[in-house]
Design an enzyme around this catalytic site. Structure first.
Site, PDB file in Angstrom:
ATOM      1  N   THR A  60      41.512  67.838  41.677  1.00  0.00           N
ATOM      2  CA  THR A  60      41.190  66.417  41.529  1.00  0.00           C
ATOM      3  C   THR A  60      42.312  65.506  42.037  1.00  0.00           C
ATOM      4  O   THR A  60      42.086  64.332  42.293  1.00  0.00           O
ATOM      5  CB  THR A  60      40.926  66.114  40.037  1.00  0.00           C
ATOM      6  OG1 THR A  60      40.040  67.115  39.526  1.00  0.00           O
ATOM      7  CG2 THR A  60      40.278  64.773  39.847  1.00  0.00           C
TER       8      THR A  60
ATOM      9  N   THR B 195      38.005  67.906  48.825  1.00  0.00           N
ATOM     10  CA  THR B 195      38.615  68.814  47.848  1.00  0.00           C
ATOM     11  C   THR B 195      39.287  70.011  48.513  1.00  0.00           C
ATOM     12  O   THR B 195      38.754  70.591  49.463  1.00  0.00           O
ATOM     13  CB  THR B 195      37.523  69.316  46.857  1.00  0.00           C
ATOM     14  OG1 THR B 195      36.803  68.195  46.357  1.00  0.00           O
ATOM     15  CG2 THR B 195      38.147  70.076  45.701  1.00  0.00           C
TER      16      THR B 195
ATOM     17  N   GLU C  19      28.238  57.150  45.990  1.00  0.00           N
ATOM     18  CA  GLU C  19      27.970  58.547  45.646  1.00  0.00           C
ATOM     19  C   GLU C  19      27.657  58.693  44.161  1.00  0.00           C
ATOM     20  O   GLU C  19      26.705  59.374  43.764  1.00  0.00           O
ATOM     21  CB  GLU C  19      29.188  59.403  46.013  1.00  0.00           C
ATOM     22  CG  GLU C  19      28.994  60.864  45.722  1.00  0.00           C
ATOM     23  CD  GLU C  19      30.211  61.700  46.114  1.00  0.00           C
ATOM     24  OE1 GLU C  19      31.312  61.424  45.586  1.00  0.00           O
ATOM     25  OE2 GLU C  19      30.068  62.619  46.940  1.00  0.00           O
TER      26      GLU C  19
END
Ligand code: FAD
Length: 385
Positions: A131, A125, A243
């Site tokens: 995003t 990020t 994740e």
């Protein structure tokens, strides 16, 4: 279709619960107050081998698989603790395992498995890209046998407590690639020996050891490029199912902690000469949160079973993350309400867990982006962005 019968990993759960009993609410509360890293807890998990459960036996891990990993993380959260300080040590290495060369794997994975090296920082990020990962501006330019990296990452959690970082950077500018997902590459950065890296902690509403990381002419050996140059976006995507499944299991653990806490209190707390849990207005929200968390857990287990069987599981991993994050937040809100004023007192741990579990609707992935994924890729609706 693989078997998806829930695997209960009962022995692992019992052993993790015993370990966590040594780290009670007072421990997490004290660290939370000072925003300190749970060093002793992470050391205990490392020593017991739990953080190496996804690393194959040939590289020194236990190779137990993701269902076992979900059991470990769920138990940590169910005990009132928090796995975010080290959960990435379990899965960040997956990119190296799947896409690294034989030499990279034999060099790095054994010390990661033993805990001698911590690979628990993951720099994707950036402040201006958010995003939209393909808009990242950190660049890596090849110069002979090295890459020179310049740029900035944000929300790089655990960077101060990691020896290595997996970094996504642009190696070809976005306006010079056919697809915007091309031209991104993944590097293993050795933070112990990286001149030009500056790490600045960000204080957040919960104790999360997250940071901003600045790269100024950081030189990285070309040997630390993982896989092929320009293919990094795909490698990072590959790791996201793991994740999401693992963090969803933490949400299930949180939900179970909140539900147990609320149920116990609702039985004991007497107001108007009867336990508050005798009132349907108190018991129904507990029952509703319970149903939501059990349903979400089935999706977590289904996603984990598919993952362990080597089947496609993006749909299930995303739904597990969405449903589990919603169930943990519903449970948190219910638990606070059940406790009335005492829910706000730090010594009950509810306000801490309430702050902690709110994260999962934003990170590792924002709920909206999961819904957009399901709408577009599962239901075939037009892309919305
Ligand atoms: C405590 C913490 C730890 C983190 N750890 C890491 C880490 O270790 N490594 C790392 O790389 N990142 C990490 N992150 C970053 C995290 O993955 C991002 O915060 C998350 O993916 C959301 O991105 P953003 O904050 O840039 O939000 P933005 O992209 O700026 O979006 C803001 C809001 O707009 C919504 N939105 C944006 N675009 C759309 C759209 N097209 N349709 C609908 N809604 C939209 C989002 O859903 C969100 O609600 C962490 C974040 C936090 C808060």
């Amino acid at each position: 279709m693989p078997a998806i019968a829930p695997s209960d990993n009962a022995e692992i759960r019992a052993a993790v619960a015993r370990l966590c009993a040594g780290f009670p609410g007072e421990y997490w509360r004290r660290l939370d107050a000072g925003r300190e890293y749970p060093t002793e807890f992470v050391q205990a998990l490392t020593k017991a081998g739990y953080l190496a459960c996804l690393i194959p036996v040939e590289y020194g891990g236990s190779g137990l698989g993701i269902a076992a990993a979900t059991a470990i993380l769920e138990e940590i959260h169910k005990s009132g603790g928090n796995g975010a300080a080290c959960h990435a040590q379990m899965y960040v290495m997956g990119t190296l395992l799947r896409h690294g060369s034989a030499e990279q794997k034999s060099r790095w994975l054994p010390p990661i498995a033993s805990g001698a090296l911590r690979l628990q920082a993951f720099g994707v990020t950036e402040p201006s890209a958010g995003t939209d990962t393909t808009a990242i501006q950190t660049i890596a330019v090849r110069q002979g046998d090295r890459y020179v990296i310049n740029g900035q990452k944000v929300w790089t959690s655990r960077a101060e407590h990691s020896d290595l970082m997996l970094l996504l950077a642009r190696t070809t500018p976005r306006d010079r690639v056919a697809k915007r997902t091309d031209g991104l590459s993944v590097f293993l950065i050795d933070l112990r020996d990286a001149r030009g890296v500056a790490i600045h902690p960000i204080r957040t509403m919960m104790n999360h050891a997250t940071t901003q990381v600045f790269f100024e002419n950081v030189e990285v050996p070309a040997a630390n490029l993982i896989g092929e140059e320009g293919k990094g976006f795909r490698y990072i995507l590959d790791g996201m199912n793991a994740e999401r499944i693992l963090i969803a299991s933490e949400c299930i653990g949180d939900a179970r902690w909140f539900i147990a806490k609320a149920t116990g209190y609702a039985k004991d707390r007497v107001v108007f000469d009867r336990p508050i849990g005798q009132n349907q207005g108190v018991q129904f929200p507990i029952a509703r949160a319970y149903a939501a968390s059990e349903a979400a857990d089935l999706m977590v287990q289904r996603a984990a079973a598919l993952y362990d069987a080597g089947e496609a599981c993006a749909k299930e991993a995303n739904m597990a993350m969405l449903l589990a994050a919603e169930a943990s937040w519903q449970s948190a809100d219910m638990c606070l309400q059940t406790h009335g004023g005492f829910g706000f007192a730090a010594e009950y741990d509810i306000e801490r867990k309430f702050r902690e579990t709110r994260l999962y609707q934003v990170a590792p992935i924002s709920t909206n982006l999961i819904l957009a994924y399901l709408a577009e890729h599962v239901l075939g609706l037009p892309r919305s962005y």
